[in-house]
Design a protein around this motif. Structure first.
Motif, short mmCIF file in Angstrom:
data_model
loop_
_atom_site.label_atom_id
_atom_site.label_comp_id
_atom_site.label_asym_id
_atom_site.label_seq_id
_atom_site.Cartn_x
_atom_site.Cartn_y
_atom_site.Cartn_z
N ASP A 123 0.83 -1.20 0.00
CA ASP A 123 0.00 0.00 0.00
C ASP A 123 0.87 1.24 0.00
OD1 ASP A 123 -2.28 -1.57 0.24
OD2 ASP A 123 -2.38 -1.36 2.42
N VAL A 124 0.39 2.30 -0.65
CA VAL A 124 1.02 3.62 -0.58
C VAL A 124 0.05 4.49 0.20
CG1 VAL A 124 1.69 5.66 -1.90
CG2 VAL A 124 2.30 3.39 -2.72
N ARG A 125 0.58 5.19 1.21
CA ARG A 125 -0.24 6.07 2.03
C ARG A 125 0.43 7.44 2.11
NH1 ARG A 125 -3.82 2.99 5.47
NH2 ARG A 125 -3.43 0.77 5.07
N ARG A 126 -0.40 8.47 2.16
CA ARG A 126 0.09 9.84 2.28
C ARG A 126 0.65 10.04 3.68
NH1 ARG A 126 -2.44 14.00 4.33
NH2 ARG A 126 -4.43 12.90 4.29
N VAL A 127 1.85 10.62 3.76
CA VAL A 127 2.47 10.93 5.04
C VAL A 127 1.86 12.23 5.56
CG1 VAL A 127 4.65 11.48 6.20
CG2 VAL A 127 4.60 9.74 4.40
N THR A 128 1.51 12.25 6.84
CA THR A 128 0.79 13.40 7.40
C THR A 128 1.62 14.28 8.31
OG1 THR A 128 -0.03 12.04 9.21
CG2 THR A 128 -1.43 12.20 7.24
N ALA A 129 2.92 14.00 8.42
CA ALA A 129 3.81 14.81 9.26
C ALA A 129 5.19 14.87 8.64
CB ALA A 129 3.88 14.22 10.67
N ALA A 130 5.98 15.80 9.10
CA ALA A 130 7.33 16.00 8.56
C ALA A 130 8.27 14.86 8.97
CB ALA A 130 7.89 17.33 9.04
#
Length: 168
Positions: A123-130
């Motif tokens: 799966d590819v997931r959007r990263v939500t933090a730096a």
């Protein structure tokens, strides 16, 4: 890798999800590719952009304080107490994408160097933090979106390219 960190514009984490009862590991190789942006045929002709900076690393549950930002491969695996996740980021700021542009297609492609013995889903997931390429570890890894952006099955053939539709 020699690619350095940059501002968070597009970031993704690749997670392994078992599709069978068997545990297996895979190695994803990362290579840079040109990003082609297409705008409305009425206003702008298609342009090609190579991101000026990018970052990639992987994190390991077994080596929870280790950083792999200088590694030439990205490990992804799902094993009992030995999981690994890959992080990739591209700075598209130098691509001159107009604010009113409509992105009609975007994909992430990674090379699967070592195939698992049974097909797996990544799966590819959007990263939500730096995060930083030389600072990210299992212990400080950033959060990711709860829902996968896209998924790709590995099958059992090594040295193939996996692709995810990341238009969203």
């Amino acid at each position: 890798m020699t690619m350095r960190e940059s501002s968070l514009v597009l970031a993704a984490v690749v997670l392994a999800a078992a599709t069978t009862g068997a545990a297996a590991a895979a190695t994803l190789g990362l290579s840079s590719r040109a990003l082609t942006t297409h705008s409305s045929p009425v206003t702008i002709a298609p342009t090609t952009c190579t991101p000026a900076t990018a970052a990639d690393s992987h994190v390991s549950e077994l080596l929870s304080l280790s950083n792999f930002g200088t590694s030439t491969t990205l490990d992804v695996r799902s094993l009992l107490l030995d999981n690994a996740r890959a992080f990739v980021r591209f700075d598209l700021g130098s691509c001159s994408i107009p604010a009113n542009a409509l992105v009609v297609a975007a994909s992430l492609e990674l090379r699967l160097l070592t195939a698992p013995s049974a097909s797996r889903t990544h799966d590819v997931r959007r990263v939500t933090a730096a995060w930083t390429e030389t600072g990210v570890t299992w212990s400080n890894q950033p959060g990711v979106a709860g829902t996968a952006t896209a998924s790709a099955a590995t099958e059992t053939t090594p040295d193939v390219t996996l692709a995810w539709d990341v238009t969203a």
